[in-house]
Design a protein around this motif. Structure first.
Motif, PDB file in Angstrom:
ATOM      1  N   UNK A  49      -0.875  -9.649  -9.410  1.00 42.74           N
ATOM      2  CA  UNK A  49      -1.389  -8.591  -8.644  1.00 42.74           C
ATOM      3  C   UNK A  49      -2.877  -8.004  -9.121  1.00 42.74           C
ATOM      4  N   UNK A  50      -3.360  -7.873  -7.636  1.00 43.32           N
ATOM      5  CA  UNK A  50      -4.414  -6.427  -8.188  1.00 43.32           C
ATOM      6  C   UNK A  50      -5.011  -5.459  -7.410  1.00 43.32           C
ATOM      7  N   UNK A  51      -4.794  -4.829  -8.309  1.00 43.81           N
ATOM      8  CA  UNK A  51      -5.587  -3.500  -7.887  1.00 43.81           C
ATOM      9  C   UNK A  51      -6.241  -3.004  -7.379  1.00 43.81           C
ATOM     10  N   UNK A  52      -6.050  -1.773  -6.531  1.00 46.89           N
ATOM     11  CA  UNK A  52      -6.991  -1.553  -5.385  1.00 46.89           C
ATOM     12  C   UNK A  52      -7.363  -0.402  -5.169  1.00 46.89           C
ATOM     13  N   UNK A  87     -15.619   4.941  -6.328  1.00 45.98           N
ATOM     14  CA  UNK A  87     -14.946   3.856  -6.744  1.00 45.98           C
ATOM     15  C   UNK A  87     -14.364   3.653  -7.415  1.00 45.98           C
ATOM     16  N   UNK A  88     -13.091   2.807  -7.963  1.00 48.21           N
ATOM     17  CA  UNK A  88     -12.529   2.677  -8.426  1.00 48.21           C
ATOM     18  C   UNK A  88     -13.297   2.195  -9.970  1.00 48.21           C
ATOM     19  N   UNK A  89     -13.335   2.649 -10.854  1.00 48.35           N
ATOM     20  CA  UNK A  89     -14.134   2.724 -12.306  1.00 48.35           C
ATOM     21  C   UNK A  89     -13.241   1.483 -13.142  1.00 48.35           C
ATOM     22  N   UNK A 114      -2.837   3.890 -15.023  1.00 46.06           N
ATOM     23  CA  UNK A 114      -4.052   4.848 -15.566  1.00 46.06           C
ATOM     24  C   UNK A 114      -5.253   4.355 -13.917  1.00 46.06           C
ATOM     25  N   UNK A 115      -5.519   5.521 -13.530  1.00 49.18           N
ATOM     26  CA  UNK A 115      -6.625   4.385 -12.731  1.00 49.18           C
ATOM     27  C   UNK A 115      -7.549   5.925 -12.309  1.00 49.18           C
ATOM     28  N   UNK A 116      -8.727   5.326 -12.885  1.00 49.97           N
ATOM     29  CA  UNK A 116     -10.129   5.984 -12.842  1.00 49.97           C
ATOM     30  C   UNK A 116     -11.269   5.997 -12.087  1.00 49.97           C
ATOM     31  N   UNK A 163       0.507  -1.469   0.611  1.00 49.73           N
ATOM     32  CA  UNK A 163       0.244   0.232   0.047  1.00 49.73           C
ATOM     33  C   UNK A 163       1.023   1.333   0.019  1.00 49.73           C
ATOM     34  N   UNK A 164       0.393   2.259  -1.068  1.00 49.65           N
ATOM     35  CA  UNK A 164       1.329   3.834  -1.292  1.00 49.65           C
ATOM     36  C   UNK A 164       0.169   4.837  -0.576  1.00 49.65           C
ATOM     37  N   UNK A 165       0.894   5.720  -0.729  1.00 54.47           N
ATOM     38  CA  UNK A 165       0.007   7.077  -1.037  1.00 54.47           C
ATOM     39  C   UNK A 165       0.372   7.579  -1.686  1.00 54.47           C
ATOM     40  N   UNK A 166      -1.248   8.934  -2.483  1.00 53.19           N
ATOM     41  CA  UNK A 166      -0.703   9.278  -3.935  1.00 53.19           C
ATOM     42  C   UNK A 166      -0.560  10.721  -3.266  1.00 53.19           C
ATOM     43  N   UNK A 167       0.502  10.327  -4.319  1.00 54.17           N
ATOM     44  CA  UNK A 167       0.828  12.074  -4.331  1.00 54.17           C
ATOM     45  C   UNK A 167      -0.011  12.875  -4.798  1.00 54.17           C
ATOM     46  N   UNK A 168       0.158  13.798  -4.906  1.00 56.20           N
ATOM     47  CA  UNK A 168      -0.374  15.632  -4.580  1.00 56.20           C
ATOM     48  C   UNK A 168      -0.996  15.664  -6.609  1.00 56.20           C
TER      49      UNK A 168
END
Length: 204
Positions: A21-24, A36-38, A64-66, A2-7
């Motif tokens: 792996x699965x992305x969440x 929610x993650x589309x 690219x996470x939307x 688990x990592x944080x998202x930058x500004x």
């Protein structure tokens, strides 16, 4: 991991061992259930429908996470041939594309209608689906691709757009499990019910 998202909206996960792996995405509690993650696009492929495969010595870039706050809903009623509520069944929604029928898929859900026959599936991704009704089903067998392939021919097809709220009512055809019904080869044989769809009054 688990990592944080930058500004600026970017993120980086380092030192990942080779594997699948699965992305969440964890949404802050202050956002409630709104976001929610589309999709999670990697090289034009949405890995939310499969897995993210990391090879030895290979970097995965431009992921690219939307996220969206538009919630889809596929709902309707299951009725007997005489038009009465039919709550004593299981309803499964599965993707029309066999390649997307994998255990744990976000496109695969099961439910039981309420006493008035109403059912609902929330936050399905956009795509083509099949709605199937069964008299009984083992807890895990509806997650198995072989089982889904057996019941798919009896499904009622419905197309759902991104963030769309759609009503698809279902009625059990006369004869129920008569000619054309499917028997599934499982430890506890499940009976697939012949259905036809009809237009409902629209979303509430």
């Amino acid at each position: 991991l688990q990592v944080p998202v930058h500004a600026d909206g970017t993120f980086e996960i380092a030192n990942i061992a080779p594997g699948s792996y699965r992305l969440m995405v964890t949404v802050p509690a202050t956002s409630g259930n709104e976001w929610w993650l589309r999709s999670a696009m990697v090289n034009g492929h949405d890995v939310l429908d499969s897995s993210l495969d990391v090879a030895l010595g290979t970097d995965v870039t431009n992921v690219a996470l939307t996220l969206t706050n538009q919630h889809s809903d596929l709902s309707g009623t299951l009725q007997t041939a005489g038009g009465l509520p039919a709550p004593d069944y299981f309803i499964i929604v599965l993707p029309a594309d066999p390649a997307l029928r994998v255990s744990g898929s976000r496109r695969l859900k099961a439910t039981r209608p309420a006493t008035d026959g109403r059912f609902s599936f929330e936050d399905l991704p956009a795509g083509d689906y099949l709605l199937v009704a069964l008299t009984d089903v083992e807890p895990d067998e509806w997650q198995q691709p072989d089982f889904l392939a057996t019941i798919a021919p009896a499904g009622v097809k419905v197309t759902l757009g991104a963030g769309e709220r759609k009503t698809q009512d279902l009625r059990i055809s006369g004869g129920g499990q008569g000619a054309g019904a499917k028997r599934t080869p499982s430890r506890h044989t499940s009976n697939c019910i012949r259905l036809h769809g009809f237009a409902g009054p629209g979303p509430l």
